[in-house]
Design an enzyme around this catalytic site. Structure first.
Site, PDB file in Angstrom:
ATOM      1  N   CYS A 581       0.926  -1.275   0.250  1.00  0.00           N
ATOM      2  CA  CYS A 581      -0.001  -0.139   0.163  1.00  0.00           C
ATOM      3  C   CYS A 581       0.843   1.395   0.063  1.00  0.00           C
ATOM      4  CB  CYS A 581      -0.787   0.177   1.124  1.00  0.00           C
ATOM      5  SG  CYS A 581      -1.950  -1.557   1.456  1.00  0.00           S
ATOM      6  N   ASP A1556     -39.124  -0.467 -39.703  1.00  0.00           N
ATOM      7  CA  ASP A1556     -38.255  -0.308 -40.856  1.00  0.00           C
ATOM      8  C   ASP A1556     -39.335   0.068 -42.015  1.00  0.00           C
ATOM      9  OD1 ASP A1556     -35.915  -1.113 -42.538  1.00  0.00           O
ATOM     10  OD2 ASP A1556     -35.757  -2.605 -40.946  1.00  0.00           O
TER      11      ASP A1556
END
Length: 1792
Positions: A581, A1556
């Protein structure tokens, strides 16, 4: 012979005279060995003063080098110690030879003296030199020669060895400056090749000074040698004389005259220039060299220094006065060593001396002469000698080394950059989230791993994480691969930590104003990188799934900092450190240690953490490190139960503080100390220990010399664990806020904070994250609120925080800079492995501006590596100017030019204010697309052309003279040369002392003109603009000859001044004129017939100058004016190139022949006299100068010849060096196209304005302008601005972790679960099932958030029929309308699940992006799965996100190929918002109707429309064919639509064929319109911005659709439009921002082939068939192995594997002949045809990227290769083989 008898009274008190002799020569020993041993001894514990001297000498020399102009400073390599320069042979033979040798002699002699005097056996030496009573005369004298006598002055003024260090480094500084000064002056006398070893001094034996002087006087009178160039006697002894002068004249003297040639002589090793020259130097020169020494007043001469000229002690009352007297003597006085001997002997005779001891640095002739003379003059006087170098040969006791403290300098942080969670893509955004007190935790994003499958809050499932949360960087895969010379493949396989490291490193360096080699501290050899990293997630998980070429260099940690070093060419060390860390802060501390130790001068450091591995989450959860609650770290909260994992990348740039100040850097913060220890006595390795932490704080505060109570802020490690928080609070309060003993006063509050509460625990990046936070606090003057306490404070914390004056800021708290005390902070970073690192940080010093920048106009530059980034950089700068209208223009120009990298796409602007600059930048932004980048072949050649007389005002006021120290020193040096030649000073004619119309005598005017041009040319050279060819017009030729090395500056000034004097005395001013005519030579001849005139100049096709008597010129002007030619009389007193100059020609030629030396040119010279280019030394002589005075200046022929011989071409950049640009007009007229031309000065314009404009042109032409030199005179008044960073051209390079193998890993735990899952797969989660949404396989709902995953099989008959109803290239393709129905179905399902009371759901499908077409496979017996995931974090926010993925039969999920977002809305609101648009659209429809009636627009029937549609692109099934009639004009159309009743065929929410029918009018336009090239291209849609219907689409109902498609500005191949759907004249639906992209028809097979077909598989083997709607972006080249498809082809055709017998040629400038019968030849012809190139363009070094072969063109050519040549290759072929030559070689190797 004098017999020496000691005085009787002295018998009992023997007295010794000590004489120290400092030589001007190095000993015969190897210098490197001597200095190496000296350096070795300095490390011994007995030589601390020697160590300090060498350290200070190194520091001072670095400082002096940094003050040099860049071209000289860059000659000095990086050095850790001045002693190492002895081995730099090239440096010691170059232009700085005398300076460096002077320094080395100082270091050697003073170092040896200090070491000798420090030795236990001889420690009393230095004390013996000085009388105990300062009023008593010392029995010591100091002598020396040359630099040696300067060294002796350091001993003279030092009463202790410590003083000798201080005085010694001052003497070293003066010695260095002396060498530079002498070299500069001597350069004007003769420009000698520094490496040629031409000596400036010869010793002649057997010649007296009188004989030598008489001979020299006679010879130089006969030769008419200019006074400044005369040879003179510089040193005298009884048996010899030394003569000095310019090397070429010395050589001629000893070659041509027997009186010198026939004597014994030798040249001395004097290569740096002239000294001891009273006719050259003056008192002010000595003052200029010494300047103001930095010694305190107590430094005064104590031990006498004997003058080498008079032999008497210098009489000086201060060190500065002594230094000046010595330098004046070195510069102007003859050396008379006999006088020194006599002076010492006199001193012996006058004092009670019993013996003489001479201290020498090895035995030398002058010291031997002194000893011999004393012995001979005084019998019985003992004279002995000691060698001060002898001690250094003794062995060093290696057991007693004492390296001294390395912690003396503070460390400055000068740049920073970051990528942090919460969208903090820069430090400003990071500060915004800190100031806002945000906690930026979130669920683990999908690009890391599937959190649902890898997360188990119960902890029962193996290898899963207990938490689903963390803090993450947005899109860590974003990267500008081409910028960093990486291919897409390499970028994708390179760990994003490495990529973000190099990106943030670049940004931090950019903000630090870093430019390579700008200063000693930025020398590339002295820069290193340090990064902390504690994981390899991406390598272990992402790239580990399919190991490839870059697995190791892209994944192993060492390559991160190594890649940074490689890219930036840093030659210092690179480290990747892991301390868990604390990795980043511990690594930063290690980097500080390297700076303190002097290992490096600049450091790039930071920390890296990007989380992609679920294992680490699981491991940390099982180790009880992580919190189980959804939050960032709950630092100091009573419920703190662990930390929250976080991404983080941060980079900082550090230097020693003195270097940062010298470099004029912005100092963000200062590190006085840092340290690391270990919690050795902790109860476990992971447990903190308050005692060890407290010890560390005390250690680091003591090292920093700071009282802990003066610390006003501590940044805690603060992970949010009960043990860690309590231990850290205890250790902090014990040291920084104690309750016992000395306590904080009310004016000493201590605030504490922890950034992990905002952005989580970045693990390896935690330390640099905290450090950047505190740097931002210093910058912003505020402490952000602490947000870690979610409930109440940890009960274990002190209850007396108020008494301790300890505060937790719960709101933003002021922390402003004050004059009372510094702001000091402490940053902690602890390791789970037990390490503790603490760093002290304080605010940087306040720096005052020194002086001001008087330049009225400035040049501003912006550059990038791509046009996209150039646009972004321009936009960012424009935005910056809008926010900072009062920004200093000088600071802005300095920051953009001298303190930035410059790339190949460049723009420059010259402006005086922000408004003007902003307008120019906006204009340039509009023209970026048409700009050409710099050529990859390097900078273009430069030619200097020197202006002739008459261009300038009679008197000038040169601002450059007033404000440029270099230009001023050059002019003043040249002016002094002129005065030494007997000419008056010309400075009043150029310094503005007189009005511009004040006339001067020709000698002043012409010498000034030539001198200004010489100084100006040298100034251009200091700016990095160096000529490869020169030309001079008339008088300008003299300056050209100087720059080309033909004449010395001294000789040129002598010739110009002498010629002017001859004109004044032998010619009458005003009797002749010169006349410029705007006509050609032939036109003039035709116009004036037989009138007499002289043709003075032919400057251009229509630029001619005539000369003659005043009467002749007036007569000639009449017919010329009558013919309409423009005539201008030039304002000059004499008509050059005419008969007026005849009286001076003989005398001038004779003077030139006898007085000056002509040398071979070092550059080609374009000669207007000869009309050609001159390379040889024979053409340029005294006769040439005679002819140039009288003959015609044929500038036009000279330019034409220069072009014909290829000395110059269209790419040559011309710089006119002179008072006003005249010749550049002639040059432009002589070239087609006109080249880039730049003027230096311009009449009536401030010099800086002209130079700024010219430098901008040169910069954009590709020349490497030394911007630092341009700004150097004003740098102390300038500040580096914190400007916007580079605008990256980013793409997301990411390898997705697929599946769940991280969980299973061969264990048996999940076997049962897999069986359960298989059973669950058979049983749907939900009953919802439609044609497109066949099965819900997963759903999760929690509160207002939810997730639904559906899976469908494209081979299901109804769905397959829907796909085949939209055929492209004979393949069924899932149309966007099918995707639309899926979204409407899933969107409604998700909404009603979370809001069960909802009745009607209205969904707006937004941001649909389809990156790859979903094409039905040909084998219908095998499933073809795809999956769609719908998620919403909060349904009440009214939105959900959708992702499409293909699923293999083994369950493997591929990368997403489509995405969209649904925004839930109100249909009534939509209708009302569309209502105002209806009449506008109706108006367009009516216009189309009218155009159709007029026969302009086309009208199509139902059948015709779909026949054309099918022929060109899409073959629609009948149920899709809703358009009944279409009216179209170009890219605008409307259609009447009737939706068909369809029985059976599946169940849908909104049938795809309905969607469409009303929307595919846009596709019809793009693929049928006669405005499109439908024969060669096709258009497909990658998506839309929005699709919504306010009413349902009903079969049998009539609708009308309208759309107009418009090309986009960014890409003309992309069109956008809005489809409006009407029902009863009301807009009831809209597809907004529908996009169509045009592709070459040849790519149809590549984009639309069944995935199981052979052609699709061949494309996949060749590198992928490319997406249906987008193509790969261009990227830099890589050199991968032979593609797999090629291997297959070679196996099928063995003959093809035979390599070509002749290897491919290296890159050449001309295109090699193409054999059109060979495969490579056919390929190149094909490439030329497709790209529209000429065969001549196909040179081997031509890069495809530069030829316009972009990603799309690459796909087209690859398809042509397959069709016409039978070669199957990937579209990335031209990335792998980036040049014509590389591709040719590959083809010839594998296909010949």
């Amino acid at each position: 012979m004098v017999t020496y008898t000691p005085p009787a009274e002295a018998q009992d008190l023997p007295t010794k005279l000590k004489v120290l002799y400092f030589s001007n020569e190095f000993p015969t020993d190897d210098l490197s060995t001597l200095l190496r041993r000296l350096h070795s001894h300095s490390k011994h514990s007995s030589h601390p003063i020697l160590a300090r001297f060498l350290s200070e000498a190194t520091r001072v020399l670095r400082n002096e080098v940094s003050q040099l102009r860049m071209e000289l400073g860059q000659l000095v390599p990086a050095f850790e110690s001045v002693t190492t320069l002895a081995g730099e042979t090239k440096l010691r033979k170059g232009p700085l030879a005398q300076s460096i040798d002077g320094v080395l002699l100082c270091v050697l002699q003073l170092g040896m003296y200090i070491g000798y005097a420090s030795h236990p056996l001889w420690f009393f030496l230095h004390c013996e030199l000085y009388p105990e009573d300062q009023a008593t005369e010392t029995n010591s004298v100091l002598t020396g020669l040359g630099v040696g006598i300067l060294v002796s002055t350091a001993v003279s003024v030092s009463t202790s060895l410590d003083d000798a260090v201080t005085a010694g480094v001052e003497v070293l500084r003066i010695a260095f400056r002396l060498g530079v000064f002498v070299a500069n002056v001597s350069h004007n006398l003769e420009d000698v090749d520094a490496e040629a070893s031409d000596s400036w001094a010869y010793v002649v034996h057997g010649m007296t000074v009188d004989e030598a002087q008489k001979e020299l006087d006679d010879i130089q009178a006969k030769e008419r040698t200019p006074s400044a160039s005369k040879i003179f006697v510089s040193a005298i002894s009884e048996t010899s004389v030394t003569v000095s002068g310019p090397p070429s004249r010395l050589k001629a003297l000893f070659r041509n005259y027997a009186s010198f040639r026939d004597r014994k002589f030798a040249h001395l090793p004097v290569y740096g220039g002239l000294c001891h020259a009273a006719h050259i130097y003056a008192r002010e020169d000595a003052q200029a060299v010494v300047r103001a020494p930095s010694l305190p007043a107590r430094y005064k001469p104590v031990v006498p220094v004997m003058s080498t000229s008079s032999g008497q002690p210098f009489l000086a009352s201060s060190a500065a006065e002594l230094f000046e007297q010595v330098i004046f003597e070195v510069l102007t006085k003859q050396i008379v060593w006999d006088n020194v001997i006599r002076g010492v002997a006199e001193r012996v005779a006058k004092t009670d001396v019993h013996d003489v001891n001479i201290k020498v640095f090895r035995h030398s002739l002058p010291a031997q002469q002194l000893s011999t003379a004393l012995t001979s003059a005084m019998t019985d006087l003992p004279v002995d000698a000691d060698d001060l170098l002898a001690w250094v040969g003794t062995d060093v006791d290696h057991g007693q080394y004492s390296p001294g403290s390395s912690m003396q300098s503070k460390i400055a942080i000068v740049g920073m950059s970051c990528r942090m969670p919460g969208g903090a893509t820069d430090t400003e955004k990071f500060w915004d989230l800190l100031e806002a007190g945000l906690d930026v935790h979130r669920r683990i994003p999908a690009d890391r791993f599937d959190v649902d499958s890898h997360h188990d809050p119960t902890g029962k499932r193996m290898n899963t994480s207990h938490t689903a949360y963390g803090c993450f960087i947005d899109e860590p895969g974003l990267f500008d691969a081409p910028f960093f010379n990486m291919s897409p493949r390499e970028a994708e396989q390179t760990d994003p930590m490495q990529r973000l490291a190099i990106v943030t490193a670049y940004e931090a360096l950019e903000r630090a104003g870093y430019v390579a080699n700008r200063t000693p501290a930025t020398n590339l050899n002295r820069i290193g990188t340090w990064y902390g990293q504690a994981s390899d997630d991406y390598r272990e998980v992402n790239t580990g799934q399919e190991i490839s070429t870059y697995f190791i260099p892209g994944g192993c940690r060492a390559f991160g900092p190594g890649r940074i070093n490689y890219f930036f060419k840093f030659a210092g060390p690179s480290f990747n450190c892991d301390t868990a860390c604390s990795s980043s802060l511990a690594t930063i501390q290690a980097a500080c240690t390297a700076l303190w130790a002097g290992d490096v001068d600049t450091v790039v450091a930071g920390g890296l953490n990007v989380l992609t591995n679920s294992d680490a989450f699981a491991g940390l959860c099982n180790g009880h490190f992580l919190t189980k609650t959804p939050n960032a770290c709950k630092t100091w909260d009573c419920t703190a139960d662990g930390y929250c994992r976080a991404d983080g990348v941060g980079s900082i740039v550090m230097k020693r503080l003195d270097d940062a100040l010298a470099d004029n850097d912005n100092i963000l913060g200062v590190i006085p100390a840092a340290a690391t220890n270990h919690s050795a006595n902790a109860v476990s390795i992971t447990h903190p220990h308050a005692g060890h932490q407290s010890d560390l704080y005390r250690q680091v505060m003591a090292r920093a010399g700071i009282d802990p109570l003066d610390v006003s802020y501590v940044e805690f490690h603060g992970t949010g664990t009960q043990a860690g928080d309590a231990e850290e609070m205890e250790s902090i309060t014990n040291v920084f806020a104690p309750i016992k003993g000395k306590r904080r006063t009310s004016k000493q509050p201590l605030h504490i904070g922890a950034v992990k509460a905002n952005v989580g625990h970045g693990e390896a990046a935690a330390g640099v994250t905290a450090l950047i936070k505190v740097l931002l606090m210093l910058q912003k003057g505020a402490i952000p609120p602490h947000v870690g306490i979610k409930t109440s404070i940890n009960p274990g914390f002190p209850k007396d925080m108020e008494r301790r004056n300890l505060h937790i800021p719960f709101e933003t708290t002021a922390w402003s800079r004050t004059s009372e005390k510094k702001r000091i902070a402490v940053v902690n970073n602890f390791s789970a492995a037990g390490g503790n690192t603490t760093l002290v940080l304080e605010e940087g010093p306040v720096r005052d501006r020194l002086g001001s920048d008087p330049r009225p106009s400035h040049v501003f530059t912006v550059s990038a590596k791509s046009k996209i980034s150039l646009k972004g950089n321009l936009q960012r700068l424009i935005a910056y100017l809008e926010k900072n209208e009062d920004v200093s223009m000088a600071d802005l120009a300095y920051s953009l030019t001298a303190r930035r990298y410059h790339h190949n796409h460049r723009v420059a602007a010259t402006a005086t204010d922000t408004s003007s600059l902003k307008q120019q930048l906006i204009s340039k932004l509009d023209g970026v697309d048409s700009m050409k980048p710099m050529p990859t072949t390097g900078a273009p050649p430069v030619a200097f052309v020197f202006t002739g007389q008459g261009a300038a005002d009679k008197s000038m006021n040169l601002q450059l003279y007033h404000h440029s120290p270099f230009f001023r020193s050059q002019l003043e040096s040249l002016d002094r040369l002129g005065q030494q030649h007997g000419f008056p000073s010309f400075l009043p004619a150029v310094d503005g002392s007189y009005p511009k119309d004040h006339a001067w005598p020709p000698v002043i005017t012409q010498v000034a003109h030539t001198s200004v041009e010489i100084a100006l040319a040298r100034y251009w050279e200091t700016l990095g603009i160096k000529p490869e060819v020169v030309a001079g017009h008339s008088l300008g030729e003299y300056a050209a000859f100087v720059i080309a090395g033909v004449l010395s500056a001294s000789d040129a000034i002598f010739l110009v001044g002498s010629r002017a004097q001859m004109l004044e005395s032998l010619c009458t001013a005003g009797t002749h004129k010169m006349m410029a005519v705007k006509a050609s030579r032939c036109e003039i001849e035709d116009a004036i017939k037989d009138l007499p005139y002289d043709l003075a100049c032919v400057n251009g096709p229509k630029e001619t100058v005539l000369s003659g008597t005043t009467e002749q010129m007036e007569a000639v002007s009449v017919p010329l004016k009558e013919k309409g030619y423009r005539v201008i009389f030039l304002d000059v007193p004499f008509a050059f190139h005419s008969a007026q100059t005849d009286p001076i020609l003989d005398l001038f030629e004779e003077t030139a022949r006898k007085s000056v030396i002509f040398r071979p040119p070092t550059l080609p010279i374009v000669s207007p006299l000869l009309g050609r280019v001159v390379f040889d030394e024979k053409s340029l002589n005294a006769e040439y100068l005679r002819r140039a005075t009288r003959g015609t200046v044929d500038f036009l022929s000279a330019m034409q010849n220069a072009q014909e011989t290829s000395i110059v071409d269209k790419d040559t950049v011309w710089v006119e060096v002179g008072p006003h640009p005249v010749c550049v007009a002639f040059i432009k007229a002589s070239f087609d196209p006109a080249p880039v031309t730049v003027g230096s000065f311009r009449r009536g314009e401030d010099n800086w304005t002209t130079l700024a404009a010219g430098l901008g042109q040169l910069h954009t032409a590709g020349l490497p302008v030394r911007w630092g030199e341009f700004h150097r005179p004003f740098e102390a008044s300038l500040r580096l601005l914190d400007l916007p960073t580079y605008s990256w051209n980013e793409k997301n390079y990411w390898i997705q972790y697929r599946g769940d193998w991280a969980l299973t890993k061969g264990n048996t735990f999940y076997d049962a679960e897999k069986g359960i899952n298989r059973q669950a797969a058979a049983a749907p989660v939900s009953s919802l099932s439609t044609t497109t949404v066949q099965q819900i396989i997963e759903e999760n709902f929690s509160g207002s958030s939810g997730k639904v995953v559906m899976q469908s099989d494209l081979m299901q008959p109804d769905l397959l029929a829907a796909a085949h109803g939209h055929k492209m290239n004979n393949c069924g393709v899932v149309t966007s309308s099918i995707h639309g129905d899926i979204v409407y179905t899933l969107g409604e399902y998700l909404y009603k699940k979370l809001i069960p009371m909802a009745k009607t759901v209205h969904a707006n499908i937004t941001d649909l992006k389809v990156t790859k077409g979903l094409v039905a496979q040909s084998n219908t017996k095998v499933p073809q799965y795809f999956r769609v995931t719908a998620t919403t974090a909060d349904i009440h926010a009214g939105a959900a996100d959708f992702v499409w993925e293909n699923v293999a039969n083994d369950g493997t999920v591929s990368e997403p190929f489509a995405t969209c977002r649904v925004v839930y809305g109100d249909a009534d609101h939509w209708l009302s918002s569309w209502s105002p648009l209806a009449h506008l659209v109706q108006g367009r429809i009516e216009t189309l109707e009218r155009l159709a009636a007029e026969g302009i627009a086309n009208r199509f029937s139902h059948k015709m429309a779909y026949t054309l549609f099918g022929n060109n692109l899409v073959e629609y099934a009948d149920k899709y064919r809703g358009m009944q009639a279409v009216v179209m004009h170009e890219f605008e159309a409307f259609a009447d639509v009737t939706l068909k009743h369809v029985s059976g065929g599946g169940s849908y929410t909104v049938p795809p064929y309905f969607i469409d029918s009303v929307a595919h009018l846009a596709g019809f336009i793009m693929n049928v319109s006669d405005a499109s090239d439908t024969a060669n291209t096709f258009c497909v849609t990658p998506g839309w911005d929005s699709m919504r219907f306010a009413r349902p689409l009903v079969p049998g109902q009539r609708y009308r659709s309208y759309v107009k498609m418009i090309p986009t500005d960014d890409d003309p191949s992309v069109y956008l439009g809005d489809v409006y759907v009407f029902q009863d004249k009301v807009i009831m639906g809209m597809v907004g921002g529908i996009q169509f992209r045009r592709y070459p028809r040849i790519l149809m097979n590549r984009f639309f082939a069944a995935p199981d077909s052979s052609i699709a598989k061949s494309y996949a083997a060749a590198g992928g068939a490319g997406p249906a709607v987008s193509a790969p972006a261009p990227a830099p080249p890589v050199s991968p192995p032979k593609p797999a498809v090629v291997e297959a082809a070679l196996q099928a055709n063995p003959s093809a594997s035979t390599p070509a017998s002749t290897p491919a040629p290296a890159a050449v400038t001309a295109a090699p002949a193409v054999n059109s019968d060979s495969t490579s030849g056919k390929a190149l012809v094909l490439i030329a045809n497709e790209a529209g190139l000429e065969q001549s363009d196909l040179t081997d070094d031509a890069a495809f990227a530069n030829l316009g072969v972009d990603s799309l063109m690459s796909l087209v050519i690859a398809e042509k290769f397959r069709e016409e040549l039978g070669i199957v290759v990937a579209g990335s072929l031209f990335l792998e083989y980036p040049t014509i030559g590389a591709l040719r070689s590959w083809l010839e190797e594998y296909y010949s």
